[in-house]
Design a protein around this motif. Structure first.
Motif, short mmCIF file in Angstrom:
data_model
loop_
_atom_site.label_atom_id
_atom_site.label_comp_id
_atom_site.label_asym_id
_atom_site.label_seq_id
_atom_site.Cartn_x
_atom_site.Cartn_y
_atom_site.Cartn_z
N SER A 247 -26.34 24.03 -25.10
CA SER A 247 -25.49 23.47 -26.40
C SER A 247 -24.66 23.96 -26.12
O SER A 247 -22.93 22.81 -26.30
CB SER A 247 -25.96 23.73 -27.29
N PHE A 248 -23.80 24.86 -25.43
CA PHE A 248 -22.07 25.32 -25.46
C PHE A 248 -21.70 24.99 -24.53
O PHE A 248 -20.90 25.10 -24.64
CB PHE A 248 -22.41 26.64 -25.86
N HIS A 249 -22.68 24.99 -23.27
CA HIS A 249 -22.21 24.82 -22.34
C HIS A 249 -22.08 23.47 -21.93
O HIS A 249 -21.23 22.54 -21.32
CB HIS A 249 -23.53 25.06 -21.26
N LEU A 250 -23.01 22.71 -22.91
CA LEU A 250 -22.85 20.94 -22.69
C LEU A 250 -20.93 20.49 -23.30
O LEU A 250 -20.61 19.68 -23.05
CB LEU A 250 -24.02 20.90 -22.84
N GLY A 251 -21.07 21.91 -24.60
CA GLY A 251 -20.12 20.68 -25.60
C GLY A 251 -18.38 21.47 -24.28
O GLY A 251 -17.85 20.68 -24.62
N LEU A 252 -18.93 22.76 -23.39
CA LEU A 252 -17.65 23.73 -22.72
C LEU A 252 -17.55 22.10 -22.06
O LEU A 252 -16.23 21.39 -21.93
CB LEU A 252 -18.32 24.02 -22.26
N GLN A 253 -18.57 21.50 -21.28
CA GLN A 253 -18.52 20.46 -20.01
C GLN A 253 -17.14 19.32 -20.64
O GLN A 253 -16.51 18.85 -20.22
CB GLN A 253 -20.04 20.29 -19.82
N PHE A 282 -14.13 31.32 -17.47
CA PHE A 282 -14.03 33.03 -18.70
C PHE A 282 -15.48 32.24 -19.57
O PHE A 282 -15.71 33.20 -19.89
CB PHE A 282 -12.27 32.99 -19.04
N ASN A 283 -14.98 30.95 -20.00
CA ASN A 283 -15.19 30.52 -21.02
C ASN A 283 -17.30 30.37 -20.74
O ASN A 283 -17.63 30.89 -21.85
CB ASN A 283 -15.15 29.25 -21.36
N LEU A 284 -17.67 30.06 -19.64
CA LEU A 284 -18.55 29.84 -19.69
C LEU A 284 -19.82 31.44 -19.09
O LEU A 284 -20.48 31.35 -19.58
CB LEU A 284 -19.07 29.49 -18.04
N ASN A 285 -18.91 32.27 -18.92
CA ASN A 285 -19.18 34.05 -19.04
C ASN A 285 -19.24 34.27 -20.75
O ASN A 285 -20.60 35.25 -21.20
CB ASN A 285 -18.45 34.05 -18.12
N PHE A 291 -24.83 33.96 -26.06
CA PHE A 291 -26.06 33.13 -26.20
C PHE A 291 -26.76 32.78 -25.30
O PHE A 291 -25.93 32.39 -24.64
CB PHE A 291 -24.97 32.56 -26.80
N PRO A 292 -27.63 34.37 -24.16
CA PRO A 292 -28.41 34.95 -23.91
C PRO A 292 -29.08 33.35 -23.42
O PRO A 292 -29.65 32.59 -24.32
CB PRO A 292 -28.56 35.81 -23.41
#
Length: 325
Positions: A247-253, A282-285, A291-292
């Motif tokens: 969800s956070f990866h999608l949100g950043l995208q 950096f945000n992705l890492n 959130f593993p």
């Protein structure tokens, strides 16, 4: 006679042919947001009643009901704040097409609030207080007089988080009644993000360097509070089978896509909104650290770090609530 925002009323220029032609050229997409809102309006009471009858009510064990209550108390009070903020934006915007789009959002947010309130009543569980991080974000957005801060904070940051949460809940299948509601909420919120994408560049271009730096600090603060607030509900997300990493990866995208789209509505966006590639990585890492991804082995050092982060988040929230009250 003066209008509420201090200008002469009536604003006769709104009917001048040159103004109308220019406005249609610049803001036709904003006007379409208003008409789409009318076209896709839905009856929250009817939709909820039909879903409850279809699925025989809400069939969940108490621990999952409590997790949903903690998670969606954030949505409930967020919708109420968005209702108030969108009404303020609609009243204060000068361009009629943008005012129309904001006015349609007022009706959307009212519908979201009463529908979510009725769902939580049907959930039949005590609703916990709002967490300190979200409370601070919403209070700041309610109290600021700046249209720029309201549009950036609510339309592009908070609404973007909400859209991704609705997607994640719908995919999880955790509770059929709730999952049937989510696509309707999501579709409305996507239009609200559109208002920020299309109109905010008009206001950003009027900022000087100092105002731009202050806005950047505000944006950073909101993002940090969103991160800490997400840490506080991580256990609830896991209990409900929601993949917070995805969800956070999608949100950043989506946030990057929003900034890219904004560049198409005005020739130049202030440089603070052109995030360098290293910041994106950096945000992705950071997402992977906090959130593993589910199903991946988590090293012992990371587990210990996550437990420490949760303790820090609880302590920070206590301090924040003390100063808030």
């Amino acid at each position: 006679m003066l209008s509420t925002n201090g200008n002469t009323f009536p604003p006769y220029q709104l009917m001048e042919r040159d103004y109308l032609a220019q406005a249609q050229d610049k803001y036709a997409r904003l006007e379409r947001l208003y008409h789409k809102s009318q076209q896709f309006a839905w009856d929250g009471r009817k939709l909820l009643d039909e879903a409850l009858q279809k699925h025989g009510g809400i069939q969940l064990p108490e621990e999952k009901r409590r997790a949903i209550a903690r998670l969606f108390s954030i949505i409930l009070w967020g919708e109420l704040a968005a209702w108030t903020i969108s009404a303020d934006i609609a009243e204060r915007l000068e361009d009629v097409e943008a005012k129309m789009a904001a006015s349609s959002q007022v009706f959307d947010e009212a519908r979201h609030f009463y529908t979510m309130r009725d769902y939580l009543v049907a959930l039949d569980i005590d609703i916990p207080p709002l967490d300190g991080f979200t409370q601070r974000i919403l209070t700041d957005l309610l109290e600021t007089d700046s249209l720029v801060y309201k549009l950036l904070g609510m339309q592009l940051l908070v609404e973007n988080v909400a859209v991704n949460l609705f997607k994640a809940v719908a995919r999880s299948g955790v509770e059929p009644v709730l999952c049937e509601l989510m696509p309707y909420f999501e579709r409305d919120e996507a239009r609200h993000v559109g208002l920020g994408v299309m109109y905010l560049p008009t206001l950003l271009r009027e900022l000087d360097a100092w105002e731009g730096l202050k806005l950047q600090a505000f944006q950073l603060k909101v993002n940090i509070f969103i991160l800490w607030g997400s840490v506080r509900i991580q256990d609830d997300l896991e209990m409900l089978g929601i993949d917070s990493n995805a969800s956070f990866h999608l949100g950043l995208q989506k946030q990057n896509e929003v900034l890219f789209q904004m560049g198409h509505f005005k020739e130049q966006i202030p440089g603070i909104y052109k995030a360098p590639s290293w910041l994106y990585r950096f945000n992705l890492n950071t997402i992977d650290l906090f959130f593993p991804p589910p199903g991946h082995p988590t090293p012992a050092w990371q587990k210990q770090s996550l437990r420490a982060v949760k303790r820090v988040a609880r302590g920070a929230e206590e301090v924040l609530l003390r100063f808030t009250h």
